[in-house]
Design a protein around this motif. Structure first.
Motif, PDB file in Angstrom:
ATOM      1  N   GLY A 252       3.907 -13.472  -6.598  1.00  0.00           N
ATOM      2  CA  GLY A 252       4.780 -14.530  -7.102  1.00  0.00           C
ATOM      3  C   GLY A 252       5.089 -14.423  -8.578  1.00  0.00           C
ATOM      4  N   THR A 253       4.635 -13.326  -9.233  1.00  0.00           N
ATOM      5  CA  THR A 253       4.892 -13.165 -10.671  1.00  0.00           C
ATOM      6  C   THR A 253       5.604 -11.846 -10.954  1.00  0.00           C
ATOM      7  OG1 THR A 253       2.763 -12.085 -11.124  1.00  0.00           O
ATOM      8  CG2 THR A 253       2.823 -14.501 -11.292  1.00  0.00           C
ATOM      9  N   PHE A 254       6.159 -11.753 -12.134  1.00  0.00           N
ATOM     10  CA  PHE A 254       6.738 -10.521 -12.663  1.00  0.00           C
ATOM     11  C   PHE A 254       5.808 -10.059 -13.768  1.00  0.00           C
ATOM     12  CE2 PHE A 254       9.269  -7.714 -15.198  1.00  0.00           C
ATOM     13  CZ  PHE A 254      10.107  -7.090 -14.286  1.00  0.00           C
ATOM     14  N   CYS A 255       5.342  -8.809 -13.697  1.00  0.00           N
ATOM     15  CA  CYS A 255       4.356  -8.307 -14.660  1.00  0.00           C
ATOM     16  C   CYS A 255       4.870  -7.082 -15.411  1.00  0.00           C
ATOM     17  CB  CYS A 255       3.066  -7.929 -13.942  1.00  0.00           C
ATOM     18  SG  CYS A 255       2.255  -9.312 -13.143  1.00  0.00           S
ATOM     19  N   VAL A 256       4.429  -6.968 -16.645  1.00  0.00           N
ATOM     20  CA  VAL A 256       4.741  -5.838 -17.516  1.00  0.00           C
ATOM     21  C   VAL A 256       3.435  -5.376 -18.148  1.00  0.00           C
ATOM     22  CG1 VAL A 256       5.936  -5.167 -19.643  1.00  0.00           C
ATOM     23  CG2 VAL A 256       7.061  -6.700 -18.018  1.00  0.00           C
ATOM     24  N   TRP A 257       3.238  -4.058 -18.187  1.00  0.00           N
ATOM     25  CA  TRP A 257       2.060  -3.492 -18.839  1.00  0.00           C
ATOM     26  C   TRP A 257       2.505  -2.599 -19.989  1.00  0.00           C
ATOM     27  CZ3 TRP A 257       2.561  -4.063 -13.616  1.00  0.00           C
ATOM     28  CH2 TRP A 257       1.574  -4.810 -12.968  1.00  0.00           C
ATOM     29  N   PRO A 258       1.710  -2.545 -21.062  1.00  0.00           N
ATOM     30  CA  PRO A 258       2.067  -1.730 -22.222  1.00  0.00           C
ATOM     31  C   PRO A 258       1.709  -0.262 -22.068  1.00  0.00           C
ATOM     32  CG  PRO A 258       0.046  -2.895 -22.671  1.00  0.00           C
ATOM     33  CD  PRO A 258       0.515  -3.353 -21.308  1.00  0.00           C
TER      34      PRO A 258
ATOM     35  N   SER B 261       0.806  -1.214   0.000  1.00  0.00           N
ATOM     36  CA  SER B 261       0.000   0.000   0.000  1.00  0.00           C
ATOM     37  C   SER B 261       0.840   1.266   0.000  1.00  0.00           C
ATOM     38  CB  SER B 261      -0.941  -0.002   1.206  1.00  0.00           C
ATOM     39  OG  SER B 261      -0.183  -0.023   2.397  1.00  0.00           O
ATOM     40  N   ASP B 262       2.095   1.191   0.465  1.00  0.00           N
ATOM     41  CA  ASP B 262       2.930   2.377   0.505  1.00  0.00           C
ATOM     42  C   ASP B 262       3.935   2.433  -0.643  1.00  0.00           C
ATOM     43  OD1 ASP B 262       4.440   0.252   1.404  1.00  0.00           O
ATOM     44  OD2 ASP B 262       5.353   1.352   3.069  1.00  0.00           O
ATOM     45  N   GLU B 263       3.818   1.546  -1.614  1.00  0.00           N
ATOM     46  CA  GLU B 263       4.727   1.553  -2.755  1.00  0.00           C
ATOM     47  C   GLU B 263       4.373   2.672  -3.722  1.00  0.00           C
ATOM     48  OE1 GLU B 263       5.930  -1.922  -4.918  1.00  0.00           O
ATOM     49  OE2 GLU B 263       5.103  -3.189  -3.330  1.00  0.00           O
ATOM     50  N   ALA B 264       5.396   3.204  -4.384  1.00  0.00           N
ATOM     51  CA  ALA B 264       5.157   4.236  -5.395  1.00  0.00           C
ATOM     52  C   ALA B 264       4.338   3.672  -6.559  1.00  0.00           C
ATOM     53  CB  ALA B 264       6.482   4.786  -5.894  1.00  0.00           C
ATOM     54  N   TRP B 265       4.623   2.434  -6.973  1.00  0.00           N
ATOM     55  CA  TRP B 265       3.887   1.766  -8.042  1.00  0.00           C
ATOM     56  C   TRP B 265       3.436   0.410  -7.525  1.00  0.00           C
ATOM     57  CZ3 TRP B 265       8.128   4.815  -9.199  1.00  0.00           C
ATOM     58  CH2 TRP B 265       7.872   5.893 -10.031  1.00  0.00           C
ATOM     59  N   PRO B 266       2.222   0.332  -6.942  1.00  0.00           N
ATOM     60  CA  PRO B 266       1.727  -0.934  -6.405  1.00  0.00           C
ATOM     61  C   PRO B 266       1.490  -1.967  -7.501  1.00  0.00           C
ATOM     62  CG  PRO B 266       0.294   0.919  -5.825  1.00  0.00           C
ATOM     63  CD  PRO B 266       1.327   1.436  -6.743  1.00  0.00           C
ATOM     64  N   PRO B 267       1.287  -3.242  -7.103  1.00  0.00           N
ATOM     65  CA  PRO B 267       1.200  -4.323  -8.085  1.00  0.00           C
ATOM     66  C   PRO B 267      -0.081  -4.372  -8.894  1.00  0.00           C
ATOM     67  CG  PRO B 267       0.863  -5.183  -5.888  1.00  0.00           C
ATOM     68  CD  PRO B 267       1.253  -3.740  -5.737  1.00  0.00           C
ATOM     69  N   GLY B 268      -1.104  -3.644  -8.489  1.00  0.00           N
ATOM     70  CA  GLY B 268      -2.346  -3.676  -9.274  1.00  0.00           C
ATOM     71  C   GLY B 268      -2.855  -5.088  -9.426  1.00  0.00           C
ATOM     72  N   ASN B 269      -3.086  -5.515 -10.671  1.00  0.00           N
ATOM     73  CA  ASN B 269      -3.611  -6.857 -10.913  1.00  0.00           C
ATOM     74  C   ASN B 269      -2.515  -7.889 -11.171  1.00  0.00           C
ATOM     75  OD1 ASN B 269      -2.876  -5.951 -13.443  1.00  0.00           O
ATOM     76  ND2 ASN B 269      -4.857  -6.306 -14.400  1.00  0.00           N
TER      77      ASN B 269
ATOM     78  N   PRO C 242      -0.324   5.446 -10.250  1.00  0.00           N
ATOM     79  CA  PRO C 242      -0.199   4.688  -9.001  1.00  0.00           C
ATOM     80  C   PRO C 242      -1.523   4.393  -8.301  1.00  0.00           C
ATOM     81  CG  PRO C 242       1.468   6.391  -9.085  1.00  0.00           C
ATOM     82  CD  PRO C 242       0.561   6.604 -10.259  1.00  0.00           C
ATOM     83  N   GLU C 243      -2.520   5.215  -8.446  1.00  0.00           N
ATOM     84  CA  GLU C 243      -3.818   4.929  -7.822  1.00  0.00           C
ATOM     85  C   GLU C 243      -4.842   4.689  -8.900  1.00  0.00           C
ATOM     86  OE1 GLU C 243      -4.388   4.372  -4.692  1.00  0.00           O
ATOM     87  OE2 GLU C 243      -2.337   4.854  -4.146  1.00  0.00           O
ATOM     88  N   PRO C 244      -5.441   3.569  -9.038  1.00  0.00           N
ATOM     89  CA  PRO C 244      -5.383   2.406  -8.154  1.00  0.00           C
ATOM     90  C   PRO C 244      -4.346   1.383  -8.583  1.00  0.00           C
ATOM     91  CG  PRO C 244      -7.107   2.066  -9.749  1.00  0.00           C
ATOM     92  CD  PRO C 244      -6.473   3.408 -10.057  1.00  0.00           C
ATOM     93  N   ALA C 245      -3.382   1.750  -9.373  1.00  0.00           N
ATOM     94  CA  ALA C 245      -2.357   0.843  -9.915  1.00  0.00           C
ATOM     95  C   ALA C 245      -2.900   0.191 -11.177  1.00  0.00           C
ATOM     96  CB  ALA C 245      -1.909  -0.186  -8.901  1.00  0.00           C
ATOM     97  N   PRO C 246      -2.071  -0.589 -11.870  1.00  0.00           N
ATOM     98  CA  PRO C 246      -2.526  -1.142 -13.153  1.00  0.00           C
ATOM     99  C   PRO C 246      -3.761  -2.028 -13.010  1.00  0.00           C
ATOM    100  CG  PRO C 246      -0.166  -1.453 -12.863  1.00  0.00           C
ATOM    101  CD  PRO C 246      -0.700  -0.948 -11.561  1.00  0.00           C
ATOM    102  N   VAL C 247      -4.739  -1.764 -13.842  1.00  0.00           N
ATOM    103  CA  VAL C 247      -5.927  -2.606 -13.914  1.00  0.00           C
ATOM    104  C   VAL C 247      -6.061  -3.207 -15.319  1.00  0.00           C
ATOM    105  CG1 VAL C 247      -7.182  -1.396 -12.087  1.00  0.00           C
ATOM    106  CG2 VAL C 247      -7.396  -0.621 -14.449  1.00  0.00           C
ATOM    107  N   GLU C 248      -5.275  -2.703 -16.274  1.00  0.00           N
ATOM    108  CA  GLU C 248      -5.290  -3.229 -17.631  1.00  0.00           C
ATOM    109  C   GLU C 248      -4.630  -4.615 -17.657  1.00  0.00           C
ATOM    110  OE1 GLU C 248      -5.359   1.108 -17.499  1.00  0.00           O
ATOM    111  OE2 GLU C 248      -3.912  -0.334 -16.727  1.00  0.00           O
ATOM    112  N   THR C 249      -4.885  -5.351 -18.713  1.00  0.00           N
ATOM    113  CA  THR C 249      -4.278  -6.668 -18.879  1.00  0.00           C
ATOM    114  C   THR C 249      -2.776  -6.513 -19.101  1.00  0.00           C
ATOM    115  OG1 THR C 249      -6.309  -7.501 -19.863  1.00  0.00           O
ATOM    116  CG2 THR C 249      -4.294  -8.778 -20.266  1.00  0.00           C
TER     117      THR C 249
END
Length: 128
Positions: A41-47, A29-37, A52-59
């Motif tokens: 246990g995974t590494f994620c990349v978004w295009p 919750s205090d991260e500059a860029w939270p994990p979103g969706n 930062p709020e609410p963090a990534p919600v896109e696929t």
């Protein structure tokens, strides 16, 4: 040529200016860029650049819990594992030339300051 040198420095620095390291088990919750969706246990990349709020919600263009190689567009990433990752990526300049980079990424999230292509995710042995 000077512009290319400046942009190269910005591109490299963009990944090096990372959010404070956190463990995968820690609260995000205090991260500059939270994990979103991004799943724990995974590494994620978004295009896209994710606000930062609410963090990534896109696929995500990539979500992996193993080492990976390929080619996906990237502007935002999150290492939601407890391990450091060697992240390979490339940037294609307006003149068509390409520069390749590899940086060690601690757990947590960040953005690329330029649109890049992620090409590999490898577990990094030891600290970054």
């Amino acid at each position: 040529m000077r512009l290319k040198t400046i942009l190269l420095a910005v591109a490299a620095a963009g990944l090096l200016v990372t959010a404070p390291a956190t463990s995968a088990a820690a609260s995000t919750s205090d991260e500059a860029w939270p994990p979103g969706n991004c799943q724990r246990g995974t590494f994620c990349v978004w295009p896209n650049w994710a606000h930062p709020e609410p963090a990534p919600v896109e696929t995500p263009s990539l979500m992996t819990d193993t080492e990976w190689s390929g080619s996906v567009p990237a502007k935002t990433f999150h290492n939601y594992t407890s391990r450091n990752v060697d992240l390979g990526y490339s940037y294609t300049w307006p003149d068509g030339s390409t520069s390749n980079y590899t940086n060690c990424v601690r757990p947590g999230g960040n953005i690329f300051y330029l649109p890049v292509t992620v090409t590999k995710v490898r577990w990094h042995e030891g600290s970054c």
